[in-house]
Design a protein around this motif. Sequence first.
Motif, PDB file in Angstrom:
ATOM      1  N   TYR A  43       0.733  -1.213  -0.136  1.00 51.75           N
ATOM      2  CA  TYR A  43       0.222  -0.045  -0.097  1.00 51.75           C
ATOM      3  C   TYR A  43       0.887   1.312  -0.018  1.00 51.75           C
ATOM      4  O   TYR A  43       0.257   2.478  -0.384  1.00 51.75           O
ATOM      5  CB  TYR A  43      -1.026  -0.067   1.284  1.00 51.75           C
ATOM      6  CG  TYR A  43      -1.868  -1.112   0.938  1.00 51.75           C
ATOM      7  CD1 TYR A  43      -2.461  -1.631  -0.171  1.00 51.75           C
ATOM      8  CD2 TYR A  43      -2.996  -1.195   1.943  1.00 51.75           C
ATOM      9  CE1 TYR A  43      -3.629  -2.475  -0.400  1.00 51.75           C
ATOM     10  CE2 TYR A  43      -4.159  -2.076   1.926  1.00 51.75           C
ATOM     11  CZ  TYR A  43      -4.160  -2.612   0.640  1.00 51.75           C
ATOM     12  OH  TYR A  43      -5.489  -3.627   0.344  1.00 51.75           O
TER      13      TYR A  43
ATOM     14  N   CYS B   4       1.150   1.646  -3.505  1.00 56.67           N
ATOM     15  CA  CYS B   4      -0.207   2.288  -3.928  1.00 56.67           C
ATOM     16  C   CYS B   4      -0.602   3.605  -3.973  1.00 56.67           C
ATOM     17  O   CYS B   4      -1.032   4.621  -4.636  1.00 56.67           O
ATOM     18  CB  CYS B   4      -1.166   1.225  -3.547  1.00 56.67           C
ATOM     19  SG  CYS B   4      -1.176  -0.516  -4.057  1.00 56.67           S
TER      20      CYS B   4
ATOM     21  N   LEU C 149      -1.388   6.400  -6.720  1.00 57.42           N
ATOM     22  CA  LEU C 149      -2.510   6.992  -6.802  1.00 57.42           C
ATOM     23  C   LEU C 149      -2.043   8.634  -6.781  1.00 57.42           C
ATOM     24  O   LEU C 149      -2.990   9.531  -7.386  1.00 57.42           O
ATOM     25  CB  LEU C 149      -3.293   6.745  -5.547  1.00 57.42           C
ATOM     26  CG  LEU C 149      -4.022   5.489  -5.447  1.00 57.42           C
ATOM     27  CD1 LEU C 149      -4.902   5.452  -3.878  1.00 57.42           C
ATOM     28  CD2 LEU C 149      -5.064   5.512  -6.323  1.00 57.42           C
TER      29      LEU C 149
ATOM     30  N   GLY D 289      -9.322   4.254  -5.176  1.00 56.46           N
ATOM     31  CA  GLY D 289      -8.370   3.551  -4.984  1.00 56.46           C
ATOM     32  C   GLY D 289      -8.353   3.495  -3.381  1.00 56.46           C
ATOM     33  O   GLY D 289      -8.012   2.253  -2.960  1.00 56.46           O
TER      34      GLY D 289
ATOM     35  N   SER E  43     -10.677   0.771  -2.380  1.00 62.10           N
ATOM     36  CA  SER E  43     -10.305  -0.411  -2.760  1.00 62.10           C
ATOM     37  C   SER E  43      -9.269  -0.814  -1.654  1.00 62.10           C
ATOM     38  O   SER E  43      -9.009  -2.325  -1.562  1.00 62.10           O
ATOM     39  CB  SER E  43      -9.706  -0.586  -4.124  1.00 62.10           C
ATOM     40  OG  SER E  43      -9.470  -1.624  -4.371  1.00 62.10           O
ATOM     41  N   MET E  44      -8.226   0.030  -1.197  1.00 66.03           N
ATOM     42  CA  MET E  44      -7.343  -0.343  -0.408  1.00 66.03           C
ATOM     43  C   MET E  44      -7.891  -0.857   1.197  1.00 66.03           C
ATOM     44  O   MET E  44      -7.437  -1.931   1.731  1.00 66.03           O
ATOM     45  CB  MET E  44      -6.337   0.903  -0.083  1.00 66.03           C
ATOM     46  CG  MET E  44      -5.575   1.065  -1.276  1.00 66.03           C
ATOM     47  SD  MET E  44      -4.485   2.708  -1.215  1.00 66.03           S
ATOM     48  CE  MET E  44      -3.602   2.285   0.114  1.00 66.03           C
TER      49      MET E  44
ATOM     50  N   ILE F  31      -6.070  -0.386  -8.016  1.00 66.37           N
ATOM     51  CA  ILE F  31      -5.600  -0.930  -6.822  1.00 66.37           C
ATOM     52  C   ILE F  31      -5.795  -2.501  -6.673  1.00 66.37           C
ATOM     53  O   ILE F  31      -5.083  -3.165  -6.088  1.00 66.37           O
ATOM     54  CB  ILE F  31      -6.030  -0.196  -5.581  1.00 66.37           C
ATOM     55  CG1 ILE F  31      -5.664   1.165  -5.820  1.00 66.37           C
ATOM     56  CG2 ILE F  31      -5.621  -0.994  -4.383  1.00 66.37           C
ATOM     57  CD1 ILE F  31      -4.317   1.490  -5.693  1.00 66.37           C
TER      58      ILE F  31
ATOM     59  N   PHE G   4      -3.305  -4.331  -8.669  1.00 69.33           N
ATOM     60  CA  PHE G   4      -1.988  -4.144  -7.935  1.00 69.33           C
ATOM     61  C   PHE G   4      -2.060  -5.618  -6.940  1.00 69.33           C
ATOM     62  O   PHE G   4      -1.145  -6.273  -6.649  1.00 69.33           O
ATOM     63  CB  PHE G   4      -1.927  -3.053  -7.295  1.00 69.33           C
ATOM     64  CG  PHE G   4      -0.940  -1.968  -7.988  1.00 69.33           C
ATOM     65  CD1 PHE G   4       0.371  -2.021  -8.381  1.00 69.33           C
ATOM     66  CD2 PHE G   4      -1.761  -0.884  -8.372  1.00 69.33           C
ATOM     67  CE1 PHE G   4       1.030  -1.472  -9.298  1.00 69.33           C
ATOM     68  CE2 PHE G   4      -1.159   0.075  -9.146  1.00 69.33           C
ATOM     69  CZ  PHE G   4       0.287   0.039  -9.509  1.00 69.33           C
TER      70      PHE G   4
END
Length: 282
Positions: free
Chosen positions: A99, A102, A106, A140, A143-144, A234, A237
């Motif tokens: 993350y 990520c 983002l 994003g 989604s995380m 995300i 990923f």
Amino acid sequence: RARRCALSSRLMAEDILADLMGSLLIVAPAVFGMIFAYWLFKKVAKISLFRQSREDDEALLRRMERADESGGEPDSYQKLRQIYRDIQNGAKAFLAAEYRMCIIFLAVFGFAMVFFVAKTEFGWDFKIGILTAFSFVVGGVTSMVAGYVGMMIAVYTNARCTMCATLTPDALAWRESFNSAFRGGAVMGFALSGLGILVMYFLMCVYVTAFDVASEAVKLFECIAGFGLGGSAIAMFGRVGGGIYTKAADVGADLAGKVVAGIPEDDPRNPATIADNVGDNV
């Protein structure tokens, strides 16, 4: 005049009622899904990782530890809890490392999106660019959050499914193992779907105030499309990163464990085995 006012008020009331019913049809299933997911989680949480009460089990563990020191057999339930904690810590470490990348993605891609989307055939429209980039970042982040919740639920359920598999008779073990695994998956499915719907709904409620829906509906939904792009990016990923991670760990466990150290496959003494299980949960 009074009749026209009454008709106007009636039409206005019907419009408000239609809007409320539309919102209710979106929000109610999402909220119900999250409540149902919490109820299923409580069902899974009732499965104890201790065979009896916690105090009795810990007293038994101390007796078995003394027996182990004198050459007795180690306690398999204690090993299960230790492996569960190792996989849980590994999952948190993996998500923290992934993350971080990520968040950088983002930030960089969201900033670039402002200019890519704002450029139109009629010139620059930075309102569309900024709103699209913002919905991309929101998607994003959603989604995380969903990935973290899903990962923790998966690891949490794994150990309890294993405990159910130790029950007797075998028919009970099969039934309870399936039920615990199914409920754990349902927690993830209902909670994450409800979360995504609610976030997108409230994002649309905010964006409606920035556009004239009658004439700019296309621009509104082009901005909202950034939400799906962020969430999908995300998720990609997570899936690709997790797949590479687990396969590398699997190969490393086989080479270092079976070939070099001569220990069995999937032996918890091999750290790469723990990493392989972390990747499987991803």
